[in-house]
Scaffold this active site. Sequence first.
Site, short mmCIF file in Angstrom:
data_model
loop_
_atom_site.label_atom_id
_atom_site.label_comp_id
_atom_site.label_asym_id
_atom_site.label_seq_id
_atom_site.Cartn_x
_atom_site.Cartn_y
_atom_site.Cartn_z
N TYR A 144 -73.83 23.63 54.20
CA TYR A 144 -75.08 24.66 54.46
C TYR A 144 -74.93 25.23 55.69
CZ TYR A 144 -80.02 25.81 55.44
OH TYR A 144 -81.24 26.32 55.92
N ASP A 239 -68.41 26.20 61.20
CA ASP A 239 -69.97 26.24 61.57
C ASP A 239 -70.18 24.77 62.27
OD1 ASP A 239 -72.91 26.30 59.51
OD2 ASP A 239 -72.58 26.20 61.47
N LYS A 267 -78.79 24.24 67.56
CA LYS A 267 -79.31 22.77 68.00
C LYS A 267 -78.98 22.19 69.38
CE LYS A 267 -78.64 21.73 63.22
NZ LYS A 267 -79.93 21.45 62.53
P1 KE4 Z 1 -80.95 26.90 61.72
O1 KE4 Z 1 -81.30 28.45 61.24
O2 KE4 Z 1 -82.16 25.90 61.01
O3 KE4 Z 1 -81.41 27.00 63.14
O4 KE4 Z 1 -79.45 26.43 61.41
C1 KE4 Z 1 -79.17 26.69 59.95
C2 KE4 Z 1 -77.72 25.46 59.93
C3 KE4 Z 1 -76.56 26.21 60.06
N1 KE4 Z 1 -75.45 25.55 60.05
C4 KE4 Z 1 -75.41 24.10 59.87
C5 KE4 Z 1 -74.23 23.31 59.75
C6 KE4 Z 1 -76.73 23.57 59.83
O5 KE4 Z 1 -76.96 22.12 59.99
C7 KE4 Z 1 -78.03 24.26 59.81
C8 KE4 Z 1 -79.35 23.74 59.86
N2 KE4 Z 1 -79.25 22.38 59.48
C9 KE4 Z 1 -80.75 21.99 58.89
C10 KE4 Z 1 -80.48 20.31 58.76
N3 KE4 Z 1 -79.80 19.91 57.51
C11 KE4 Z 1 -81.87 22.26 59.77
C12 KE4 Z 1 -83.12 21.55 59.08
C13 KE4 Z 1 -84.22 22.41 58.50
O6 KE4 Z 1 -83.67 23.13 57.59
O7 KE4 Z 1 -85.22 22.25 58.68
#
Ligand code: KE4
Length: 431
Positions: A144, A239, A267
Site C-alpha cells: 500500500y 516506499d 510518519k
Molecule cells: P498517508 O497518506 O496515510 O500519510 O501515508 C500513506 C502510506 C504510504 N506508504 C506506506 C508504506 C504506508 O504505510 C502508508 C500509510 N499507512 C497506513 C497504515 N497501514 C496508514 C493508516 C491509515 O490508512 O489510516
Amino acid sequence: MNTQNSKEAYKQAVKHIPGGVNSPVRAFNSVGGDPIFIESAKGCKVTDIDKNEYIDYVGSWGPMILGHSHPDVVEALHQAAIKGTSFGAPTLMETEMAELICEMIPSIESVRMVNSGTEATMSALRLARGYTQRDLVIKFEGCYHGHGDSFLIKAGSGALTLGTPNSPGITKGTARDTLTASYNNLDSVVQLFAEYKDQIAAVILEPVTGNMGVVRPTDEFIQGIRKACTDNGALLIFDEVMTGFRVAKGGAQEILGITPDLTTLGKIIGGGLPVGAYGGKKEIMDHLAPNGPVYQAGTLSGNPMAMAAGLTTLKKLHHTEGFYEELGEKAAFLVAGLQKNLDDLNFPAVINRVGSMFTVFFTEEKEVNNFSDVMKCDTDMYAKYFRLGLESGIYTAPSQFEAGFVSIAHTQEDLQTTIDNSYKALQQLKQ
Ligand code: KE4
C-alpha cells in the site's frame, strides 16, 4: 469493560463523517464492533473516553516511536506555535530537516517535504515519469502506498495484464499505466520488464511490508529488482513511509543494503504531525519545480509545527546512543514471549518481525512470505484475538493486514503484561 461513551460518540460521529472516521481502518470494520474513541495518550499508553487505558501497539500507525506526548516534542511544538504556525515561506527548520534526512539516509541527496505519505508517493511517481519520460509503473500485490489513483489498482487477470481500478473513481486510463507483480517473486517483475520494454518508469515497493502485515523481502528478490531497474533504465522507489527511521536509523535500505533511486518518507519524520517527504539523487530531484519542469507544490509543506515535532524526534533517534539496539531488544522480548505462548498452546500462527515492526498471522501455514500466504490467514480468528486483547487492555491494529509497533516507551512490565494477556486470550480462543 465499559465503552458506553465510545458507542455514543460513534453514533454521533457517523452523522457527519463518512463511516464516522477520517480514515477507514479506524472504523474497526475488519474486526467488528464499534471503534474506541481516544481521549489522550502518554508514553506507550492510550486512554479512551471511558477512561479505559491500553498498552498501545498502533502508535498512530508508526509515528510514535518515542511514545506519545514526549515532553521534548510537546515543548518543541509549544515553542514553534508561539512564533507562528505557518508562514508559507522558507524557514531554517526546513533546511535543518533536509540536512538531517540526507545525513541519516545516504541515498537521499535532496529531499522535498510534503504533507502525507500519499502525497510523497504520488509526487515520487510523477517525478519518476517526468525524469524517464515513461508512463508505466510496477507495484506489488499487498503493498500500500496511500490512496493516489495510480496505486489503488488490483492485478489484472494474470500478472501481465494491465491493471484494473481497485476503487470507483479511478479511470481505466490511469489503471492501464499500473502493472502489478507479486512480492518475493522476482520472475513476475522480470516478465513485466520484458513485456513492456522501455515503457516502465519505476518500480515502487515497501522494502519491508507493513500493509499486508510484516513480510521481509528475500535477498534474491530485492537484489534482483535493483538490477532489473538498473538494466532497464527504470527508477527504483522505496516506499519507506512506514519503515523509514523505524526498522533502522537508515530505514529498510540500510538493513537490506540496497540503494534505491528515490525514497518516500512520512510518519516518524513528523513526530505525529501531518508530514511526508520524498528524496533521492540530486540529479533526479532537480527535475522538480522550480528548478525543473515536474510540478509539485503544497501550502503547508515543511510547516513549522511538523518540522518542530519531526526534527525533535529525528534528532533523538540520531543522537541517542544504542536507541535502535534497545528498541530491537524490546521488540525481540515481546515477540519471543508471544511465540512461546503459541508454542505452549500449540496454536497455529506465524509471527514476522523486522526491527520494532511485527505481525501475528493467524494461519496454518508455517511461514508467511508473500501475498498469497497472507490471504490464507484466518481473519475471523484475528478479530477475536484483537477483541480479547482490547478487553484486557492491549490495543493492537484493528486488522490482520497491518503491522504492530513497539516504541522506546514500552517498559519490560508493559511487554510482559502484553505477553501474559495474549496467553489468556489464546487460551480462550482454543476453547
Ligand atoms: P498517508 O497518506 O496515510 O500519510 O501515508 C500513506 C502510506 C504510504 N506508504 C506506506 C508504506 C504506508 O504505510 C502508508 C500509510 N499507512 C497506513 C497504515 N497501514 C496508514 C493508516 C491509515 O490508512 O489510516
